[in-house]
Design an enzyme around this catalytic site. Structure first.
Site, mmCIF file in Angstrom:
data_model
loop_
_atom_site.group_PDB
_atom_site.id
_atom_site.type_symbol
_atom_site.label_atom_id
_atom_site.label_comp_id
_atom_site.label_asym_id
_atom_site.label_seq_id
_atom_site.Cartn_x
_atom_site.Cartn_y
_atom_site.Cartn_z
ATOM 1 N N GLU A 263 0.839 -1.202 0.000
ATOM 2 C CA GLU A 263 0.000 0.000 0.000
ATOM 3 C C GLU A 263 0.872 1.249 0.000
ATOM 4 O O GLU A 263 1.881 1.308 0.718
ATOM 5 C CB GLU A 263 -0.897 -0.028 1.240
ATOM 6 C CG GLU A 263 -2.299 0.458 1.006
ATOM 7 C CD GLU A 263 -3.082 -0.413 0.021
ATOM 8 O OE1 GLU A 263 -3.083 -0.081 -1.186
ATOM 9 O OE2 GLU A 263 -3.689 -1.398 0.457
ATOM 10 N N ASP B 137 2.938 2.226 -4.868
ATOM 11 C CA ASP B 137 2.905 2.332 -6.343
ATOM 12 C C ASP B 137 3.514 3.639 -6.854
ATOM 13 O O ASP B 137 4.339 3.632 -7.768
ATOM 14 C CB ASP B 137 1.495 2.079 -6.923
ATOM 15 C CG ASP B 137 0.412 3.029 -6.456
ATOM 16 O OD1 ASP B 137 0.674 3.844 -5.534
ATOM 17 O OD2 ASP B 137 -0.700 2.969 -7.017
ATOM 18 N N GLY C 122 -12.533 2.316 -0.752
ATOM 19 C CA GLY C 122 -11.144 1.870 -0.953
ATOM 20 C C GLY C 122 -11.020 0.737 -1.957
ATOM 21 O O GLY C 122 -9.983 0.088 -2.039
ATOM 22 N N ASP D 160 -4.386 1.047 -9.266
ATOM 23 C CA ASP D 160 -5.832 0.825 -9.380
ATOM 24 C C ASP D 160 -6.250 0.617 -10.830
ATOM 25 O O ASP D 160 -7.018 -0.294 -11.150
ATOM 26 C CB ASP D 160 -6.601 2.023 -8.804
ATOM 27 C CG ASP D 160 -6.285 2.245 -7.342
ATOM 28 O OD1 ASP D 160 -5.657 1.355 -6.729
ATOM 29 O OD2 ASP D 160 -6.656 3.301 -6.813
HETATM 30 C C1 GLA Z 1 -5.177 4.853 -3.940
HETATM 31 C C2 GLA Z 1 -4.401 5.226 -5.206
HETATM 32 C C3 GLA Z 1 -3.424 4.127 -5.600
HETATM 33 C C4 GLA Z 1 -2.544 3.718 -4.410
HETATM 34 C C5 GLA Z 1 -3.392 3.461 -3.177
HETATM 35 C C6 GLA Z 1 -2.549 3.225 -1.955
HETATM 36 O O1 GLA Z 1 -6.005 3.764 -4.163
HETATM 37 O O2 GLA Z 1 -5.280 5.468 -6.258
HETATM 38 O O3 GLA Z 1 -2.638 4.557 -6.685
HETATM 39 O O4 GLA Z 1 -1.556 4.664 -4.174
HETATM 40 O O5 GLA Z 1 -4.267 4.542 -2.893
HETATM 41 O O6 GLA Z 1 -1.801 2.066 -2.099
#
Ligand code: GLA
Length: 385
Positions: free
Chosen positions: A33, A36, A122, A170
């Protein structure tokens, strides 16, 4: 068409002649988490919950996008695309803008969107929206984009029109996932490996806090900036360092005096989380789900104490799960400050755990908990009309 509409939009829906139907899924992330946008590793996959899109070209310059879920209509001229003051519209407008920036031409189109993804939970309903639209327009107007282009169009739409400096996880998960697998994505090289999501008697259960604290967007961009500040400090003497991915624990300690304590804490978390993803992948590949669960709990601890993107509701749920032997691991998932915890739980334990967690959560926060199981599924795809 069996869509409920206000009388204002019922004619639009009644006259709609679907040319293309697309589903675009939400995603889970087993571990990795806030890594990215630091060019690290993530382990996400699409789930069996979607946004459904229907498309038709209309032969004009006007685009009509109807959200059946919210009974809202967005209309704009395809030659005059600009940012809106309404957030949901910017996901759409941002995608159209990104397509046009890439020198592709689309005409007017009509679209009906039905979302079966809880927002702010989320599981990235935003990436599903961007990617489903990009995918559909690519098909309908025969634009010739590759799947990876659609991923980047979605991500850039978010950077520009929406204003979140998100990573690529994502959108990548939403488009590239394959049924029954998780994706080990190296966000530096964008190389990925599909790993069988072999959970045996265990499954993924999401507990939705049903809170979405509104500091999420600004805090996200602050985290991006804090990590960048560490990279900048280290790069002064190590010009080859372009992101936290190229940073070792030693380099981080060497630069400690030049960065803020907070920035140090954030970077340390990212370095540790990248290591955890690699270990978690080994555990998953060898069927050692117990270890995978332990890494999930450590990930939550880091997100709670060092990266500080959790909240009381998420911490409560992650902690509560520790009382249940049937739960191997749990952690907050996604950007944070609300949304879901992801739990790896034995199938026989789900009922009791959900019942107890719902009761305890209601007593503590006076909020109803919702829960759903998530099955690793296919990414954005065309479906039969
Ligand atoms: C959100 C962002 C992703 C990532 C997550 C945390 O979902 O869109 O790119 O950074 O938070 O891991």
């Amino acid at each position: 068409m069996s869509i409920k509409t206000s009388s204002l939009h019922s004619e639009f829906v009644a006259n709609f002649k679907t040319e293309l139907k697309v589903t675009s899924p939400g995603r889970i992330n087993l571990i990795g988490e806030h890594t990215d946008y630091n060019n690290g590793f993530v382990l996400p996959t699409a789930i069996d919950k979607h946004i459904v899109f229907q498309f038709q070209k209309n032969g004009t310059d006007i685009c009509n996008i109807y959200s059946a879920t919210f009974d809202k209509m967005l209309q704009f001229n395809v030659n005059e695309v600009k940012q809106s003051d309404k957030e949901w519209e910017n996901y759409i407008l941002g995608v159209v803008n990104q397509i046009q920036i890439r020198n592709k031409t689309i005409g007017g189109f009509d679209c009906i969107i039905e979302s079966y993804l809880p927002m702010g939970s989320g599981i990235s309903s935003s990436a599903a929206l961007e990617c489903g639209l990009a995918y559909g327009l690519n098909e309908v107007f025969e634009l010739g984009f590759e799947k990876i282009d659609l991923v980047k169009i979605g991500q850039k739409a978010e950077h520009t029109f929406v204003g979140t400096q998100c990573g690529i996880m994502d959108q990548f998960a939403s488009v590239m996932s394959e049924k029954g697998h998780v994706i080990l994505l190296d966000c530096q090289s964008i190389e990925h490996q599909l790993i069988p999501a072999d959970f045996g008697d265990y499954q993924v259960l999401l507990l939705n806090t049903n809170v979405s604290h509104n500091l999420a967007d600004s805090a996200y961009n602050t985290r991006v900036a804090e990590c960048a500040s560490v990279v900048a400090a280290i790069a002064k003497n190590n010009p080859e360092v372009k992101s936290l991915r190229n940073v070792s624990f030693k380099m981080l300690e060497d630069v400690k005096g030049e960065i803020t304590t907070i920035a140090h804490q954030r970077a340390k978390y990212v370095l540790e989380e990248n290591e955890r993803v690699e270990k978690a992948v080994q555990a998953l590949k060898s069927g050692d789900l117990k270890s995978l669960g332990i890494y999930m709990y450590s990930s939550h601890k880091g997100l709670q104490n060092d990266y500080e993107v959790s909240c009381a509701e998420l911490d409560f749920l992650a902690d509560f799960s520790k009382k249940y032997d049937q739960v191997l691991g749990a952690r907050m998932m996604g950007g944070g400050f609300g949304g879901c915890t992801i739990n790896l739980i034995h199938k026989n334990g789900v009922e009791e755990f959900v019942k107890d967690a719902t009761k305890a959560y209601k007593e503590k926060f006076k909020i109803d908990l919702t829960s759903f199981t998530a099955v690793p599924s296919q990414g954005t795809a065309t479906v039969a009309i």
